[in-house]
Design a protein around this motif. Structure first.
Motif, PDB file in Angstrom:
ATOM      1  N   ALA A 158       0.821  -1.209   0.000  1.00 52.73           N
ATOM      2  CA  ALA A 158       0.000   0.000   0.000  1.00 52.73           C
ATOM      3  C   ALA A 158       0.853   1.257   0.000  1.00 52.73           C
ATOM      4  O   ALA A 158       0.597   2.204  -0.754  1.00 52.73           O
ATOM      5  N   VAL A 159       1.878   1.282   0.833  1.00 49.34           N
ATOM      6  CA  VAL A 159       2.715   2.478   0.925  1.00 49.34           C
ATOM      7  C   VAL A 159       3.512   2.678  -0.363  1.00 49.34           C
ATOM      8  O   VAL A 159       3.648   3.813  -0.859  1.00 49.34           O
ATOM      9  N   GLU A 160       4.031   1.615  -0.915  1.00 43.23           N
ATOM     10  CA  GLU A 160       4.766   1.732  -2.173  1.00 43.23           C
ATOM     11  C   GLU A 160       3.857   2.215  -3.297  1.00 43.23           C
ATOM     12  O   GLU A 160       4.253   3.048  -4.124  1.00 43.23           O
ATOM     13  N   GLU A 161       2.621   1.687  -3.348  1.00 45.19           N
ATOM     14  CA  GLU A 161       1.675   2.126  -4.364  1.00 45.19           C
ATOM     15  C   GLU A 161       1.346   3.607  -4.173  1.00 45.19           C
ATOM     16  O   GLU A 161       1.284   4.367  -5.152  1.00 45.19           O
ATOM     17  N   ALA A 162       1.123   4.017  -2.943  1.00 41.39           N
ATOM     18  CA  ALA A 162       0.781   5.413  -2.666  1.00 41.39           C
ATOM     19  C   ALA A 162       1.918   6.344  -3.086  1.00 41.39           C
ATOM     20  O   ALA A 162       1.680   7.384  -3.718  1.00 41.39           O
ATOM     21  N   LEU A 163       3.136   5.981  -2.747  1.00 38.66           N
ATOM     22  CA  LEU A 163       4.281   6.814  -3.119  1.00 38.66           C
ATOM     23  C   LEU A 163       4.436   6.893  -4.632  1.00 38.66           C
ATOM     24  O   LEU A 163       4.735   7.959  -5.180  1.00 38.66           O
ATOM     25  N   PHE A 164       4.240   5.779  -5.307  1.00 38.61           N
ATOM     26  CA  PHE A 164       4.338   5.790  -6.758  1.00 38.61           C
ATOM     27  C   PHE A 164       3.272   6.701  -7.365  1.00 38.61           C
ATOM     28  O   PHE A 164       3.543   7.460  -8.305  1.00 38.61           O
TER      29      PHE A 164
END
Length: 332
Positions: A158-164
């Motif tokens: 989730a965090v990686e997707e949000a940052l991307f």
């Protein structure tokens, strides 16, 4: 009565990894058989526009998979619309039993059964899949340039997707059902420092809101995990980021797995813990999960299988003296 056939190379799965393995296997004159599985074409069949496939500025996901199937078939691959329900890797030739009753034995096997995003199971989530609801930011993030989006989840994914997504979206709202994230601390630090990100704690997605003509997302209904109250929030895209589940049920008790069920392959190859069995694509890949990387691994698997078959010849055929399989396979 079962229909039993033998093939040098059996490919299980029909996404980019499976079809690419089929093309390379056929070009190597291995006369591969590919069994498509429950979802012919894999995850790309539920994707709309694909803009990151080399040489194609834009193509629909289902159309791309039809072209890949046609290519594999034109090269000489036998493509079977069936589902493997049982796979015995204890002896060579390996044995696959299918839902139709078909039995296939094979000198080498390439597993390309993929992985599927975990979903919440909401009716409205299903309705808007591919039309505002996605499970892959790197696949679909570009379509939300300058638009607000939501990400559902609290782990690394989730965090990686949000940052991307902050590279494209005007605002990214991360919704998590708890009051703290489960992701790595360094990722949390980056997330909290990003001015485009807002986090809504202690809430879960209960409904996707949208329009029918044209079909598209306009927002979401969130419910508090503390008191049950609901709130509405606007957004043009909703990314479900609660993890992926590799489709490794067929081999979970036979091959070495890691990272929550992904098939482990030897570094720099597609070789698994059993000689003659190879794995490619999202079934092995918990990091990249891209169509193009899956296709690359499919190529590797076919080349690895070709080398294995050249080295072992007809190993695994019935022993003429004992009437048994000549070779019992053991994990390396």
């Amino acid at each position: 009565m079962s229909d039993t056939t033998h093939t040098q190379l059996l490919i299980i799965g029909s996404g980019p990894a499976g079809y690419t393995a089929a093309v390379y296997g056929a070009r190597a004159m291995l006369k591969p058989m590919l069994i498509q599985g429950m979802q012919p074409g894999g995850q790309l069949t539920i994707t709309t526009e694909v803009e990151n496939w080399p040489s194609l500025l834009e193509i629909q996901g289902p159309e791309l998979m039809v072209k890949m199937e046609e290519h594999a078939r034109a090269m000489g691959t036998e493509i079977v619309n069936d589902v493997v329900t049982r796979l015995d890797l204890s002896h060579r030739p390996f044995r696959a039993e299918c839902d139709s009753g078909r039995v296939v034995t094979a000198d080498a096997v390439i597993l390309a059964t993929g992985a599927q995003a975990r979903w919440l199971g909401l009716d409205t989530e299903e309705k808007f899949k591919g039309f505002g609801v996605s499970a892959c930011a790197t696949c679909d993030g570009f379509f939300y340039r300058g638009k607000p989006v939501l990400v559902i989840g609290g782990g690394n994914t989730a965090v990686e997707e949000a940052l991307f997504l902050t590279k494209f979206a005007s605002k990214v709202t991360l919704v998590h059902r708890r009051d703290s994230l489960r992701s790595e601390k360094i990722l949390q630090d980056r997330l909290f420092k990003n001015p485009k990100v807002e986090v809504i704690w202690n809430h879960e997605l209960v409904e996707v809101e949208g329009e029918d003509s044209p079909l598209g997302v306009t927002g979401a209904v969130l419910r508090s995990t503390k008191d049950g109250s609901t709130m509405k929030i606007g957004g043009d895209g909703i990314f479900i980021a609660i993890g992926h589940a590799p489709a490794s049920e067929l081999v979970k008790d036979q091959l070495e797995l890691h990272n929550g069920g992904y098939v482990k392959v030897q570094p720099g190859s597609t070789r698994t813990s059993i000689p003659g069995v190879f794995a490619a694509g999202d079934l092995t890949d918990h990091i990249y999960r891209q169509a193009v990387t899956s296709a690359g691994m499919g190529c590797m698997a076919a080349l690895d299988a070709e080398a294995f078959l050249a080295e072992h010849g007809q190993a695994g055929l019935p022993d003429p003296q004992h009437g048994e399989l000549a070779e019992t396979v053991s994990a390396e």
